[in-house]
Write an enzyme that holds these catalytic residues in place. Structure first.
Site, PDB file in Angstrom:
ATOM      1  N   ASN A  96     -21.370   5.936 -24.512  1.00  0.00           N
ATOM      2  CA  ASN A  96     -21.147   4.491 -24.466  1.00  0.00           C
ATOM      3  C   ASN A  96     -21.899   3.743 -25.566  1.00  0.00           C
ATOM      4  O   ASN A  96     -22.063   2.517 -25.480  1.00  0.00           O
ATOM      5  CB  ASN A  96     -21.551   3.936 -23.092  1.00  0.00           C
ATOM      6  CG  ASN A  96     -20.630   4.425 -21.997  1.00  0.00           C
ATOM      7  OD1 ASN A  96     -19.413   4.317 -22.094  1.00  0.00           O
ATOM      8  ND2 ASN A  96     -21.217   4.992 -20.957  1.00  0.00           N
ATOM      9  N   ARG A 106     -23.816  11.841 -20.284  1.00  0.00           N
ATOM     10  CA  ARG A 106     -22.504  11.290 -20.638  1.00  0.00           C
ATOM     11  C   ARG A 106     -22.605   9.812 -20.998  1.00  0.00           C
ATOM     12  O   ARG A 106     -21.777   9.295 -21.756  1.00  0.00           O
ATOM     13  CB  ARG A 106     -21.497  11.495 -19.503  1.00  0.00           C
ATOM     14  CG  ARG A 106     -20.100  10.999 -19.880  1.00  0.00           C
ATOM     15  CD  ARG A 106     -19.018  11.440 -18.919  1.00  0.00           C
ATOM     16  NE  ARG A 106     -17.728  10.911 -19.346  1.00  0.00           N
ATOM     17  CZ  ARG A 106     -16.563  11.238 -18.807  1.00  0.00           C
ATOM     18  NH1 ARG A 106     -16.508  12.112 -17.810  1.00  0.00           N
ATOM     19  NH2 ARG A 106     -15.447  10.701 -19.270  1.00  0.00           N
ATOM     20  N   ARG A 146      -2.888   9.825  -2.895  1.00  0.00           N
ATOM     21  CA  ARG A 146      -4.256  10.352  -2.924  1.00  0.00           C
ATOM     22  C   ARG A 146      -4.455  11.430  -3.999  1.00  0.00           C
ATOM     23  O   ARG A 146      -5.351  12.263  -3.902  1.00  0.00           O
ATOM     24  CB  ARG A 146      -4.682  10.886  -1.551  1.00  0.00           C
ATOM     25  CG  ARG A 146      -4.788   9.808  -0.484  1.00  0.00           C
ATOM     26  CD  ARG A 146      -5.524  10.310   0.742  1.00  0.00           C
ATOM     27  NE  ARG A 146      -5.736   9.243   1.699  1.00  0.00           N
ATOM     28  CZ  ARG A 146      -4.911   8.977   2.720  1.00  0.00           C
ATOM     29  NH1 ARG A 146      -3.833   9.724   2.902  1.00  0.00           N
ATOM     30  NH2 ARG A 146      -5.169   7.979   3.540  1.00  0.00           N
ATOM     31  N   HIS A 192     -17.958  -4.243 -24.727  1.00  0.00           N
ATOM     32  CA  HIS A 192     -17.222  -4.677 -23.546  1.00  0.00           C
ATOM     33  C   HIS A 192     -17.463  -6.154 -23.256  1.00  0.00           C
ATOM     34  O   HIS A 192     -16.550  -6.876 -22.829  1.00  0.00           O
ATOM     35  CB  HIS A 192     -17.618  -3.838 -22.337  1.00  0.00           C
ATOM     36  CG  HIS A 192     -17.039  -2.455 -22.338  1.00  0.00           C
ATOM     37  ND1 HIS A 192     -17.419  -1.483 -21.449  1.00  0.00           N
ATOM     38  CD2 HIS A 192     -16.092  -1.880 -23.127  1.00  0.00           C
ATOM     39  CE1 HIS A 192     -16.736  -0.368 -21.683  1.00  0.00           C
ATOM     40  NE2 HIS A 192     -15.932  -0.595 -22.703  1.00  0.00           N
ATOM     41  N   LYS A 227     -12.004   9.693 -17.312  1.00  0.00           N
ATOM     42  CA  LYS A 227     -12.266   8.307 -16.922  1.00  0.00           C
ATOM     43  C   LYS A 227     -10.938   7.559 -16.858  1.00  0.00           C
ATOM     44  O   LYS A 227     -10.178   7.536 -17.826  1.00  0.00           O
ATOM     45  CB  LYS A 227     -13.189   7.615 -17.921  1.00  0.00           C
ATOM     46  CG  LYS A 227     -14.654   7.877 -17.706  1.00  0.00           C
ATOM     47  CD  LYS A 227     -15.476   6.954 -18.604  1.00  0.00           C
ATOM     48  CE  LYS A 227     -16.956   7.129 -18.395  1.00  0.00           C
ATOM     49  NZ  LYS A 227     -17.744   6.217 -19.259  1.00  0.00           N
ATOM     50  N   HIS A 244     -20.793   0.279 -26.523  1.00  0.00           N
ATOM     51  CA  HIS A 244     -19.843  -0.215 -25.534  1.00  0.00           C
ATOM     52  C   HIS A 244     -20.399  -1.334 -24.660  1.00  0.00           C
ATOM     53  O   HIS A 244     -19.640  -2.186 -24.198  1.00  0.00           O
ATOM     54  CB  HIS A 244     -19.362   0.936 -24.650  1.00  0.00           C
ATOM     55  CG  HIS A 244     -18.411   1.864 -25.347  1.00  0.00           C
ATOM     56  ND1 HIS A 244     -18.748   2.557 -26.487  1.00  0.00           N
ATOM     57  CD2 HIS A 244     -17.129   2.223 -25.066  1.00  0.00           C
ATOM     58  CE1 HIS A 244     -17.723   3.300 -26.864  1.00  0.00           C
ATOM     59  NE2 HIS A 244     -16.735   3.105 -26.036  1.00  0.00           N
ATOM     60  N   GLU A 295     -14.593   4.961 -32.747  1.00  0.00           N
ATOM     61  CA  GLU A 295     -14.980   5.960 -31.749  1.00  0.00           C
ATOM     62  C   GLU A 295     -15.314   7.300 -32.407  1.00  0.00           C
ATOM     63  O   GLU A 295     -16.137   8.060 -31.901  1.00  0.00           O
ATOM     64  CB  GLU A 295     -13.861   6.138 -30.721  1.00  0.00           C
ATOM     65  CG  GLU A 295     -13.610   4.922 -29.838  1.00  0.00           C
ATOM     66  CD  GLU A 295     -14.618   4.768 -28.708  1.00  0.00           C
ATOM     67  OE1 GLU A 295     -15.636   5.500 -28.684  1.00  0.00           O
ATOM     68  OE2 GLU A 295     -14.398   3.903 -27.846  1.00  0.00           O
ATOM     69  N   LYS A 351     -16.984  15.570 -27.109  1.00  0.00           N
ATOM     70  CA  LYS A 351     -16.830  14.938 -25.801  1.00  0.00           C
ATOM     71  C   LYS A 351     -16.696  15.981 -24.703  1.00  0.00           C
ATOM     72  O   LYS A 351     -17.261  15.822 -23.622  1.00  0.00           O
ATOM     73  CB  LYS A 351     -15.626  13.999 -25.791  1.00  0.00           C
ATOM     74  CG  LYS A 351     -15.529  13.214 -24.475  1.00  0.00           C
ATOM     75  CD  LYS A 351     -14.680  11.985 -24.573  1.00  0.00           C
ATOM     76  CE  LYS A 351     -14.817  11.145 -23.304  1.00  0.00           C
ATOM     77  NZ  LYS A 351     -13.980   9.929 -23.346  1.00  0.00           N
ATOM     78  N   GLU A 392     -21.015  10.982 -15.318  1.00  0.00           N
ATOM     79  CA  GLU A 392     -21.919  10.060 -15.997  1.00  0.00           C
ATOM     80  C   GLU A 392     -23.181   9.733 -15.194  1.00  0.00           C
ATOM     81  O   GLU A 392     -23.537   8.584 -14.970  1.00  0.00           O
ATOM     82  CB  GLU A 392     -21.189   8.760 -16.357  1.00  0.00           C
ATOM     83  CG  GLU A 392     -21.858   7.993 -17.497  1.00  0.00           C
ATOM     84  CD  GLU A 392     -20.999   6.854 -18.025  1.00  0.00           C
ATOM     85  OE1 GLU A 392     -21.430   5.701 -17.905  1.00  0.00           O
ATOM     86  OE2 GLU A 392     -19.902   7.132 -18.547  1.00  0.00           O
ATOM     87  N   HIS A 404     -10.391  -2.778 -28.642  1.00  0.00           N
ATOM     88  CA  HIS A 404     -11.547  -2.071 -28.073  1.00  0.00           C
ATOM     89  C   HIS A 404     -12.410  -1.440 -29.154  1.00  0.00           C
ATOM     90  O   HIS A 404     -13.635  -1.609 -29.167  1.00  0.00           O
ATOM     91  CB  HIS A 404     -11.071  -1.006 -27.086  1.00  0.00           C
ATOM     92  CG  HIS A 404     -12.161  -0.126 -26.589  1.00  0.00           C
ATOM     93  ND1 HIS A 404     -13.181  -0.583 -25.768  1.00  0.00           N
ATOM     94  CD2 HIS A 404     -12.439   1.188 -26.819  1.00  0.00           C
ATOM     95  CE1 HIS A 404     -14.017   0.398 -25.498  1.00  0.00           C
ATOM     96  NE2 HIS A 404     -13.589   1.492 -26.130  1.00  0.00           N
TER      97      HIS A 404
END
Length: 371
Positions: free
Chosen positions: A248, A244, A124, A255, A146, A251, A188, A230, A240, A269
């Site tokens: 993306n 935030r 956890r 993606h 993330k 993206h 990026e 960032k 997000e 990527h």
């Protein structure tokens, strides 16, 4: 040579440092955020990075920590999977992981995302440190918390927000980075200029050859600028819920292209993000949000660095139609039951969120990139 830099991601009790400099792996003790003497440490890395830096990090940990072990995983996007996640968790527990342990991600974005997800969920929650070794991971994926894995339905659809205790960016690790990986990471970097810093984008236009040549000062500068941008956004919107999402840019398209390419290595990527940013710019122009000259400027800069800007440049070619790709985009995390939220541009350095874009406009832009 540029001096080492320390940035901070200010998140209250979860605040952590980002260290940027050359040769940091040779003095790791200065940058470890926690005492190691009574901790068991576990390094997750891949078969590309392990021969380069694994022994150095493991030797340091064995000398300073209560115990240290390393697991070497296959390289590539397919490692971000349930199978690898299960393998890592089983290995960590078999080796004696406890809640006082420290897990270290040594590698690129795939290793960082997978390690972070393991750290967030096993027991956890266990402390972890990011040691990113690619440009993409140093400027983006290692910062912000993330974590996650890919599933059949799409990229990063299973994961958690879980912040590291520190990010240690040794610029010298980029000396061993293949040219293709450097280019992918650069996409990026360009993103930060496009979403909120037109002056940085202009600096990149004038200095990208220094980055291609892996000049330490130039690399340190773009890592610092990217991480600072960032960090500021993550501090404002950690999970997000708003601003935030601007990170993306490119993206949602990218993606979908990665999923269509089956994560088989034909599209990295950052390469998908490069194509995706051009498509987002073209869509912005189609919606009269930005002029065609700005689109051309973006496309020309990415091309000058050797990045793809059209879907038909992906080889072997993907077989999906424009409608197929749109349907893949519908599975994006930013999509709602009614629409897809796009990150678009009203100009270079001016990103906005827009959730009322028609399917026809998106499909038309995709079609233009397929031929």
């Amino acid at each position: 040579m540029t001096q080492n830099k320390t940035l901070t991601v200010g998140l209250g009790a979860r605040t952590y440092p980002i260290y940027i400099g050359a040769g940091l792996l040779s003095s790791l003790e200065e940058y470890m955020p926690l005492p190691l003497a009574h901790r068991s440490c576990f390094v997750l890395t891949d078969e590309n990075v392990a021969p380069l830096y694994g022994d150095r990090v493991l030797s340091f940990l064995k000398d300073k920590a209560f115990s240290a072990d390393m697991l070497v995983l296959p390289a590539g996007e397919k490692t971000k999977s349930f199978a690898s996640y299960e393998r890592c968790c089983d290995w960590l527990l078999e080796k004696g992981l406890n809640r006082q342990s420290l897990i270290i991600a040594l590698g690129g974005g795939v290793i960082g995302d997978l390690t972070g997800f393991c750290a967030a969920t096993v027991m956890r929650g266990v402390d972890f440190v990011q040691i990113p070794t690619t440009l993409l991971s140093q400027v983006d994926s290692s910062v912000g918390g993330k974590t996650g894995i890919n599933i059949t339905q799409g990229k990063n659809l299973v994961g958690a927000f879980y912040q590291p205790k520190a990010v240690i960016c040794d610029v010298e690790t980029l000396n061993t980075l293949p040219e293709r990986e450097l280019k992918a990471g650069y996409a990026e970097v360009v993103k930060y200029g496009l979403i909120r810093d037109a002056a940085f984008f202009e600096w990149l236009e004038h200095n990208h050859e220094k980055i291609k040549a892996k000049e330490v000062d130039a690399l340190s500068y773009i890592i610092e600028k990217s991480c600072q941008a960032k960090a500021e956004i993550v501090e404002e919107d950690e999970q997000e819920k708003g601003v935030r999402a601007l990170l993306n840019l490119g993206h949602t398209f990218g993606h979908a292209l990665e999923a269509a390419a089956l994560y088989d290595g034909r599209l990295l990527h950052g390469e998908g993000v490069s194509v995706g940013m051009v498509l987002a710019a073209r869509l912005s122009a189609a919606l009269s949000m930005m002029d065609d000259g700005a689109v051309t400027r973006i496309e020309n800069h990415l091309k000058a660095f050797g990045l793809q800007t059209n879907i038909d440049e992906i080889q072997p070619a993907i077989t999906e139609t424009a409608d197929d790709l749109f349907n893949l985009m519908r599975k994006d995390k930013k999509a709602t039951a009614q629409s897809i939220t796009f990150v678009l541009l009203s100009g270079i350095g001016q990103a906005v969120l827009k959730d009322d874009v028609s399917r026809n406009d998106v499909v038309d832009v995709i079609k233009g990139s397929l031929c």
